[in-house]
Scaffold this motif. Structure first.
Motif, PDB file in Angstrom:
ATOM      1  N   MET A   4       0.845  -1.194   0.000  1.00  0.00           N
ATOM      2  CA  MET A   4       0.000   0.000   0.000  1.00  0.00           C
ATOM      3  C   MET A   4       0.879   1.242   0.000  1.00  0.00           C
ATOM      4  O   MET A   4       2.022   1.213   0.448  1.00  0.00           O
ATOM      5  N   SER A  49      -3.109   3.741   1.870  1.00  0.00           N
ATOM      6  CA  SER A  49      -4.141   3.794   0.824  1.00  0.00           C
ATOM      7  C   SER A  49      -3.847   2.767  -0.258  1.00  0.00           C
ATOM      8  O   SER A  49      -2.697   2.354  -0.451  1.00  0.00           O
ATOM      9  N   ASP A  50      -4.901   2.372  -0.969  1.00  0.00           N
ATOM     10  CA  ASP A  50      -4.747   1.471  -2.103  1.00  0.00           C
ATOM     11  C   ASP A  50      -3.931   2.168  -3.183  1.00  0.00           C
ATOM     12  O   ASP A  50      -4.221   3.309  -3.554  1.00  0.00           O
ATOM     13  N   THR A  74      -6.315   2.868  -6.507  1.00  0.00           N
ATOM     14  CA  THR A  74      -7.479   3.751  -6.404  1.00  0.00           C
ATOM     15  C   THR A  74      -7.221   4.986  -5.549  1.00  0.00           C
ATOM     16  O   THR A  74      -7.947   5.972  -5.652  1.00  0.00           O
ATOM     17  N   GLU A  85      -7.762   5.042  -2.468  1.00  0.00           N
ATOM     18  CA  GLU A  85      -8.749   4.987  -1.394  1.00  0.00           C
ATOM     19  C   GLU A  85      -8.074   4.583  -0.088  1.00  0.00           C
ATOM     20  O   GLU A  85      -7.339   3.596  -0.032  1.00  0.00           O
ATOM     21  N   THR A 117      -7.301   2.811   3.298  1.00  0.00           N
ATOM     22  CA  THR A 117      -7.697   1.477   3.740  1.00  0.00           C
ATOM     23  C   THR A 117      -7.453   1.235   5.224  1.00  0.00           C
ATOM     24  O   THR A 117      -8.190   0.484   5.848  1.00  0.00           O
ATOM     25  N   ASN A 118      -6.410   1.864   5.790  1.00  0.00           N
ATOM     26  CA  ASN A 118      -6.197   1.688   7.225  1.00  0.00           C
ATOM     27  C   ASN A 118      -5.368   2.829   7.804  1.00  0.00           C
ATOM     28  O   ASN A 118      -4.612   3.490   7.101  1.00  0.00           O
ATOM     29  N   TYR A 147      -8.545  -0.981  10.422  1.00  0.00           N
ATOM     30  CA  TYR A 147      -8.778  -1.398   9.044  1.00  0.00           C
ATOM     31  C   TYR A 147     -10.243  -1.182   8.672  1.00  0.00           C
ATOM     32  O   TYR A 147     -11.142  -1.479   9.472  1.00  0.00           O
ATOM     33  N   ARG A 148     -10.473  -0.697   7.461  1.00  0.00           N
ATOM     34  CA  ARG A 148     -11.843  -0.600   6.980  1.00  0.00           C
ATOM     35  C   ARG A 148     -12.463  -1.990   6.914  1.00  0.00           C
ATOM     36  O   ARG A 148     -11.893  -2.922   6.348  1.00  0.00           O
ATOM     37  N   ASP A 203     -14.869  -3.036   5.188  1.00  0.00           N
ATOM     38  CA  ASP A 203     -15.296  -3.465   3.860  1.00  0.00           C
ATOM     39  C   ASP A 203     -14.112  -3.796   2.961  1.00  0.00           C
ATOM     40  O   ASP A 203     -14.300  -4.140   1.792  1.00  0.00           O
ATOM     41  N   CYS A 204     -12.900  -3.707   3.491  1.00  0.00           N
ATOM     42  CA  CYS A 204     -11.705  -3.961   2.680  1.00  0.00           C
ATOM     43  C   CYS A 204     -10.877  -5.142   3.163  1.00  0.00           C
ATOM     44  O   CYS A 204     -10.035  -5.640   2.422  1.00  0.00           O
ATOM     45  N   PHE A 205     -11.089  -5.578   4.413  1.00  0.00           N
ATOM     46  CA  PHE A 205     -10.191  -6.571   4.990  1.00  0.00           C
ATOM     47  C   PHE A 205     -10.953  -7.690   5.684  1.00  0.00           C
ATOM     48  O   PHE A 205     -12.042  -7.493   6.219  1.00  0.00           O
TER      49      PHE A 205
END
Length: 248
Positions: free
Chosen positions: A106, A140-141, A144, A146, A148-149, A235-236, A238-240
């Motif tokens: 990341m 972030s990703d 994208t 976005e 993430t954590n 961590y989000r 919806d991502c992990f």
């Protein structure tokens, strides 16, 4: 008094015996029936039951005592805490390389770093310190952008003095400690639990307030048994997900 009867265990020589015994006994305790006795067998009896040494059994019991699942009383014995419930955080065992892999891949922004007071709930890990060095990062990703954590590391000042902040933009903290600073890591204790995002976490991760997140706490120890880093990562949800593979 009748004692609690733990489940049997087939030992795997690839993992530390104390860890396997503690997790097996932990599962027995959390899965016990309401009418099961609270008193555990003696250390000798438990060691014989699991086929391990008394020293290994003692280390396993110490782990469960730290979790608050049991209490030990001189001359009276060891007892299951009546309040022990399912859903207590599970500690996962893996290699340092597995931890590095988990944290990699990341883009990272270093939000701040510098001296900070030891949080009261972490004082047991830094008993002789009032301040540590904090490093706060947002990952972030890479594709994208976005978030993430969000990670905050509390690092022992002696170790932190050798950290180049630029390295944290390229590598996870665990890799920096091991490969750049030269810390001889003996173990990392991981705890993962579900939480709801507070306002600051929701803002950084760009998610609605009170969204579900995974809260990770990792305590890194050096070869002398000293805690050198405590990582708190949000961590989000919806991502992990976290997956544990067990060898038969």
């Amino acid at each position: 008094m009748t004692t609690f009867a733990p489940d049997s265990l087939a030992l795997n020589r690839k993992l530390p015996l104390w860890y396997q015994v503690s997790q097996s006994l932990r599962a027995s305790i959390l899965g016990r029936s309401p009418e099961a006795p609270l008193r555990l067998p003696t250390e000798d009896a438990l060691a014989a039951h699991y086929g391990v040494s008394v020293l290994t059994m003692r280390q396993a019991l110490k782990e469960l005592e730290t979790e608050g699942l049991i209490s030990r009383h001189r001359r009276r014995g060891t007892f299951i805490e009546p309040s022990a419930q399912r859903g207590a955080p599970v500690r996962l065992l893996g290699s340092v390389d597995a931890i590095v892999a988990q944290q990699s891949g990341m883009s990272t922004e270093l939000l701040e770093h510098g001296r900070t007071a030891v949080p009261p709930e972490l004082s047991e890990y830094f008993p002789d310190l009032t301040e540590v060095t904090g490093f706060r990062r947002l990952r972030s990703d890479e594709e994208t952008g976005e978030p993430t954590n969000h990670a905050y590391n509390y690092v022992h000042p002696e170790v932190a003095a050798a950290i180049d902040p630029a390295d944290l933009l390229r590598w996870p903290m665990t890799k920096v400690l091991r490969d750049a600073v030269g810390v001889r890591i003996s173990r990392i204790t991981d705890t993962v639990e579900a939480r709801l995002a507070d306002p600051e976490t929701a803002r950084l991760l760009q998610i609605p307030l009170l969204s579900p997140i995974l809260h990770y706490t990792g305590v890194t120890y050096d070869e002398d048994g000293r805690a050198v880093d405590i990582a708190r990562i949000h961590y989000r949800g919806d991502c992990f997900s976290f997956t544990v593979t067990m060898d038969a």
